[in-house]
Design a protein around this motif. Sequence first.
Motif, short mmCIF file in Angstrom:
data_model
loop_
_atom_site.label_atom_id
_atom_site.label_comp_id
_atom_site.label_asym_id
_atom_site.label_seq_id
_atom_site.Cartn_x
_atom_site.Cartn_y
_atom_site.Cartn_z
N UNK A 129 9.94 -5.82 -23.15
CA UNK A 129 11.13 -5.50 -23.85
C UNK A 129 11.71 -6.87 -24.41
N UNK A 130 11.23 -8.04 -24.03
CA UNK A 130 11.78 -9.05 -24.56
C UNK A 130 11.60 -9.31 -25.76
N UNK A 156 21.02 5.51 -19.88
CA UNK A 156 20.19 4.43 -20.72
C UNK A 156 18.74 4.49 -20.80
N UNK A 157 18.27 3.28 -21.41
CA UNK A 157 16.74 3.08 -21.41
C UNK A 157 16.30 1.80 -21.01
N UNK A 158 15.10 1.70 -20.06
CA UNK A 158 14.79 0.52 -19.57
C UNK A 158 14.26 -0.18 -20.85
N UNK A 159 14.79 -1.53 -21.07
CA UNK A 159 14.03 -2.41 -22.05
C UNK A 159 13.51 -3.62 -21.64
N UNK A 180 10.98 1.57 -21.86
CA UNK A 180 11.30 2.79 -22.80
C UNK A 180 11.61 3.95 -21.90
N UNK A 181 11.45 4.02 -20.46
CA UNK A 181 11.96 5.25 -19.87
C UNK A 181 13.22 5.30 -19.97
N UNK A 182 13.76 6.74 -20.05
CA UNK A 182 15.26 6.95 -20.17
C UNK A 182 15.70 7.34 -18.70
N UNK A 183 16.73 6.58 -18.36
CA UNK A 183 17.27 6.76 -16.99
C UNK A 183 18.77 7.35 -16.69
#
Lengths: 220, 220
Positions: A129-130, A156-159, A180-183
């Motif tokens: 995600x960087x 939100x979404x893990x980035x 990318x996982x939605x949490x």
Amino acid sequence: MELTSTEENYLKAIYHLSDGGKKSVSTNDIAAEMKTKAASVSDMLRKLGEKEVIEYRKYYGLQITESGKRFALQTIRKHRLWEVFLVEKLNFAWDEVHEVAEQLEHIHSPLLVQRLDAYLNYPKFDPHGDPIPDEFGDVRARPRVQLNEMDVDQTGQIVAVKDSSAAFLRYLDKVGAYIGARIKVLDKVEFDGSLEILVDQKKTLFMSKDVSCNILVLQS
Amino acid sequence: MELTSTEENYLKAIYHLSDGGKKSVSTNDIAAEMKTKAASVSDMLRKLGEKEVIEYRKYYGLQITESGKRFALQTIRKHRLWEVFLVEKLNFAWDEVHEVAEQLEHIHSPLLVQRLDAYLNYPKFDPHGDPIPDEFGDVRARPRVQLNEMDVDQTGQIVAVKDSSAAFLRYLDKVGAYIGARIKVLDKVEFDGSLEILVDQKKTLFMSKDVSCNILVLQS
DNA sequence: AAATATATTTAGCTATATCTAAATTAATTT
DNA sequence: AAATTAATTTAGATATAGCTAAATATATTT
């Protein structure tokens, strides 16, 4: 001018530790990051100063120069492009890429970087995600917060992750908290700061504060 | 045991110069190939001897060991796989790949080599037509002759070149004599050994002996 | 302000990989 | 077989990158 692999690694460490030239960095910080001794760092700082990628006044401190920033960003760009390649094309798991990318980032060939970028379709973010700096060193960062700073019911979404050690990445893979996982934050325990999280609208997950403060989320 | 990049390069040179361990190689030959001095070669031979990748008796000569052959073939394998990657995936011209592959071949990661091989669909030959050793070091060479040794009316397919300098490869590209081209010898001038060649059943081409003896053909 | 503690640098050593120049061994001539 | 030539190795440099131990500068206590 060309830098050796070692010089590139020092410069990258300085760039990261100084947060892109904003904060000041000590010799000891660099030694810790590079897993070497302060004496070796002193030597290297003198050399990097001579090559004018940092401005160095002994006992006083250092400042990364514009030229130094360009070199550092170029190395970071190559590292992250190779990570995308390893994950997307060669099916590496995201916790297996770092060590190899650490070697690949030192290959010198402007043509190779340009072609690799095109082949991967000009990715803007690496598998953690960087952001990937473009060829001019420009970075488009996404605004993001630490998971432990979110409130109950926020989504939100893990980035990205802060700790990218293999152990941590393996743990995340195991519990299904991938990039990318939605949490959604379901509950927050005041006592120890641990969280209960809903992942992809189906799986609930308990997470210690130690873990959650190493996960970065793009809020929605 | 791991070898440094320099040691890998020396070993590769010894492997090639000795034709896979068949012929004997002199210190001076190695120095010429590595573009260094005989004194440096002596030093390195002692070291390679200690690491038991060659058997070395000073003033007498050297013999590449089984272990040494495995190391050399592993490096050659990586070099050629990367060449395939650069040409097939990143659209490098076949005369642009060598220098970059020379760097990429020293990346240490068994997983990377294995995945790259699979990604490229287990190629048996590199873009210059040279065979790629498999993971056990086995090579399937194609029987091939030099173009200048063929007779009038014989046909075949260009499968490799002996001289892979950028200048030579550019020339071949220009005249359309690429790897894989089907050719037929139309005429042979006794006086200077030059040839008239039909390429892909359409284009005729005049070629000096200097050029033709650097082109390898699989006869059909 | 002096004493102590911490941070940083210098000095001197090791190992790799290179070089030149000198010494040594092997091969070739006469 | 001795002399000459060629090939190879050793000796002694240099440069990079690391180390430990000692010296020095800065920061913190008292």
